[in-house]
Scaffold this motif. Structure first.
Motif, short mmCIF file in Angstrom:
data_model
loop_
_atom_site.label_atom_id
_atom_site.label_comp_id
_atom_site.label_asym_id
_atom_site.label_seq_id
_atom_site.Cartn_x
_atom_site.Cartn_y
_atom_site.Cartn_z
N LEU A 187 0.84 -1.20 0.00
CA LEU A 187 0.00 0.00 0.00
C LEU A 187 0.88 1.25 0.00
CD1 LEU A 187 -2.77 -1.06 2.54
CD2 LEU A 187 -3.02 -0.78 0.07
N PRO A 188 0.37 2.35 -0.52
CA PRO A 188 1.21 3.55 -0.69
C PRO A 188 1.77 4.09 0.62
CG PRO A 188 -1.11 4.07 -1.06
CD PRO A 188 -1.00 2.58 -1.01
N SER A 189 3.01 4.55 0.55
CA SER A 189 3.63 5.23 1.68
C SER A 189 3.42 6.74 1.56
CB SER A 189 5.13 4.92 1.73
OG SER A 189 5.75 5.32 0.52
N ASP A 190 3.24 7.21 0.30
CA ASP A 190 3.02 8.63 0.03
C ASP A 190 2.08 8.76 -1.16
OD1 ASP A 190 5.29 10.10 1.72
OD2 ASP A 190 6.18 8.32 0.80
N GLY A 191 1.47 9.94 -1.28
CA GLY A 191 0.61 10.21 -2.42
C GLY A 191 0.12 11.64 -2.38
N PHE A 192 -0.57 12.04 -3.43
CA PHE A 192 -1.11 13.39 -3.46
C PHE A 192 -2.27 13.49 -4.44
CE2 PHE A 192 2.69 13.05 -6.07
CZ PHE A 192 2.27 13.50 -7.31
N LEU A 193 -3.11 14.49 -4.20
CA LEU A 193 -4.29 14.74 -5.02
C LEU A 193 -4.26 16.19 -5.48
CD1 LEU A 193 -7.78 13.62 -4.99
CD2 LEU A 193 -7.60 15.90 -4.05
N TYR A 209 -1.58 16.29 0.33
CA TYR A 209 -0.49 15.30 0.45
C TYR A 209 -0.88 14.23 1.46
CZ TYR A 209 3.90 13.32 2.22
OH TYR A 209 4.88 12.46 2.65
N TYR A 210 -0.59 12.96 1.12
CA TYR A 210 -0.85 11.83 2.00
C TYR A 210 0.46 11.18 2.41
CZ TYR A 210 -1.57 6.94 3.28
OH TYR A 210 -1.51 5.72 3.91
N THR A 211 0.58 10.85 3.69
CA THR A 211 1.71 10.07 4.17
C THR A 211 1.22 8.94 5.06
OG1 THR A 211 3.78 10.10 5.45
CG2 THR A 211 2.06 11.67 6.12
N LYS A 212 1.76 7.76 4.87
CA LYS A 212 1.39 6.62 5.72
C LYS A 212 1.96 6.80 7.11
CE LYS A 212 1.92 1.58 6.05
NZ LYS A 212 2.48 0.37 5.40
N ASN A 213 3.20 7.30 7.18
CA ASN A 213 3.89 7.50 8.45
C ASN A 213 3.84 8.97 8.83
OD1 ASN A 213 5.60 7.61 10.66
ND2 ASN A 213 7.14 6.27 9.77
N ALA A 214 2.88 9.32 9.69
CA ALA A 214 2.70 10.73 10.06
C ALA A 214 3.90 11.28 10.81
CB ALA A 214 1.43 10.88 10.91
N LYS A 215 4.66 10.41 11.47
CA LYS A 215 5.83 10.87 12.23
C LYS A 215 7.04 11.11 11.33
CE LYS A 215 4.54 8.72 16.63
NZ LYS A 215 4.96 7.80 17.72
N LYS A 216 7.11 10.39 10.21
CA LYS A 216 8.25 10.54 9.31
C LYS A 216 7.78 10.64 7.86
CE LYS A 216 11.63 8.11 12.20
NZ LYS A 216 12.61 6.98 12.25
N PRO A 217 7.12 11.73 7.50
CA PRO A 217 6.66 11.89 6.11
C PRO A 217 7.84 12.13 5.18
CG PRO A 217 6.30 13.90 7.35
CD PRO A 217 6.77 12.88 8.35
N ASN A 218 7.61 11.88 3.91
CA ASN A 218 8.65 12.09 2.90
C ASN A 218 8.60 13.55 2.47
OD1 ASN A 218 10.39 12.07 0.69
ND2 ASN A 218 9.75 10.03 0.05
N THR A 219 9.42 14.37 3.10
CA THR A 219 9.38 15.82 2.83
C THR A 219 9.78 16.16 1.40
OG1 THR A 219 11.64 16.06 3.70
CG2 THR A 219 9.82 16.40 5.24
#
Length: 375
Positions: A187-193, A209-219
């Motif tokens: 399942l996606p770790s990041d994404g965007f709409l 922007y979507y991030t699976k890991n709210a503590k370590k998003p892909n900046t």
């Protein structure tokens, strides 16, 4: 986008909705050396159903999670509108409806070049259309569509290598070592709409922007690809809040005050749970909470300056500040206290010694999983 608008898109994001259509879908596999090894661009309705269902799951996942934690809305800064900036680049891709192969390749290459990724991954990208129905005065949908919301949703999914040591071989009816390995798309770790869906209409001035890991998003997705200024993560907000409390309250911080403040913020979140906008804590709201919790006015006089320095004057997302459990720790000792048991614990000076007093009136007491009694 508020909770209501996100839920409207998410609810209708399926093949059974007569007002929603997935048009074109682009997929690409990127290896560890940042090479696009394969790419497809096809009409969604020509994809085999079992594959289409899995693609739909990944794309829809980009709209999941908590607003302010997993879902973060960003407005494009002024320089993002300049020639060659992120906003016109995103808009041109949207306008192409993924039919222009050159624009699709440019978009995929931009992802590969600008996004930092630690492993191989798959890109799923789709152009979709949602026919926005009018609403009457009772906030009920009417049959007539008001406008079309065209958007592009993109999911970045890690691909992991799975090697099973021993498997059951049905043909030989035996347990044997598996010689091959599988690359599993997760399942996606990041994404965007893009664009946003604000006031039930397209808004090309921002991106979700979507991030699976709210503590370590892909900046790198936000800053390099989308050209936006990354805001604090939920963990950053929590640490900023702790810094503010420490600086303002200082020597008045004790168990009762800390748990009372946490309880008041939790209550504030619950009271606004059905509101469309995310509840936030600004300087004035925090001042009110601290005053009700018993912080002296002398301490609160320092709050405006401290809050501005720590948070840049921006409000903090209330839900990110709530601790679900109270943790009391000392060297070699950690006590976890559930929300409903906070009032059973207190700190106290006993015979000149600092003590943690726990009410154990509940007859069901266990030590290391064994039932025991207090003598």
């Amino acid at each position: 986008m508020n909770k209501k608008e996100i839920n409207e898109i998410k609810k209708n994001f399926n093949d059974d909705c007569g007002f929603f259509t997935v048009n074109h879908v682009v997929t690409a596999f990127v290896d560890a050396e940042k090479n696009i090894k394969c790419k497809t661009n096809q009409l969604y309705n020509t994809i085999p159903q079992d594959e289409a269902e899995l693609i739909m799951i990944n794309l829809k996942k980009v709209l999941s999670g908590s607003i302010g934690k997993n879902l973060l809305e960003y407005s494009f800064p002024k320089d993002a509108y300049l020639e060659g900036g992120a906003q016109p680049f995103m808009y041109e891709t949207l306008q192409s409806k993924l039919l222009d192969e050159e624009k699709v390749d440019n978009f995929l290459n931009a992802i590969v070049e600008k996004v930092e990724y630690v492993s191989t991954y798959t890109i799923f990208m789709a152009h979709c259309t949602y026919s926005v129905l009018k609403k009457n005065k009772m906030d009920e949908f009417e049959d007539e569509a008001d406008t079309d919301y065209n958007f592009i949703v993109t999911a970045l999914c890690p691909v992991n290598l799975r090697i099973d040591g021993l498997v059951y071989d049905e043909q030989d009816n035996s347990i044997a070592k598996k010689e091959s390995c599988d690359r599993i798309v997760e399942l996606p770790s990041d994404g965007f709409l893009f664009p946003l869906f604000n006031d039930r209409a397209p808004d090309i001035n921002g991106v979700l922007y979507y991030t699976k890991n709210a503590k370590k998003p892909n900046t790198s997705v936000v800053e390099e690809l989308l050209g936006c200024e990354f805001s604090m993560t939920c963990q950053n907000e929590k640490e900023t809040f702790k810094d503010i409390l420490t600086s303002v309250v200082g020597d008045e911080l004790d168990y009762d005050l800390i748990t009372t403040v946490n309880d008041k913020i939790s209550t504030f979140v619950d009271q606004n749970a059905h509101e469309t906008e995310i509840p936030t804590i600004d300087e004035h709201k925090l001042s009110s909470i601290l005053w009700e919790a018993g912080v002296s006015q002398d301490k609160l006089d320092n709050l405006p300056k401290v809050f501005d320095a720590a948070a840049g004057g921006k409000p903090l997302t209330a839900v990110n500040l709530v601790e679900k459990r109270t943790v009391v720790s000392a060297p070699s000792i950690t006590v976890n206290i559930g929300k409903d048991a906070v009032d059973k614990v207190k700190t106290q000076i006993v015979d000149g010694r600092k003590c943690l007093i726990i009410n154990l009136d509940d007859p069901e007491i266990e030590v290391n999983g064994l039932e025991t009694t207090i003598k």
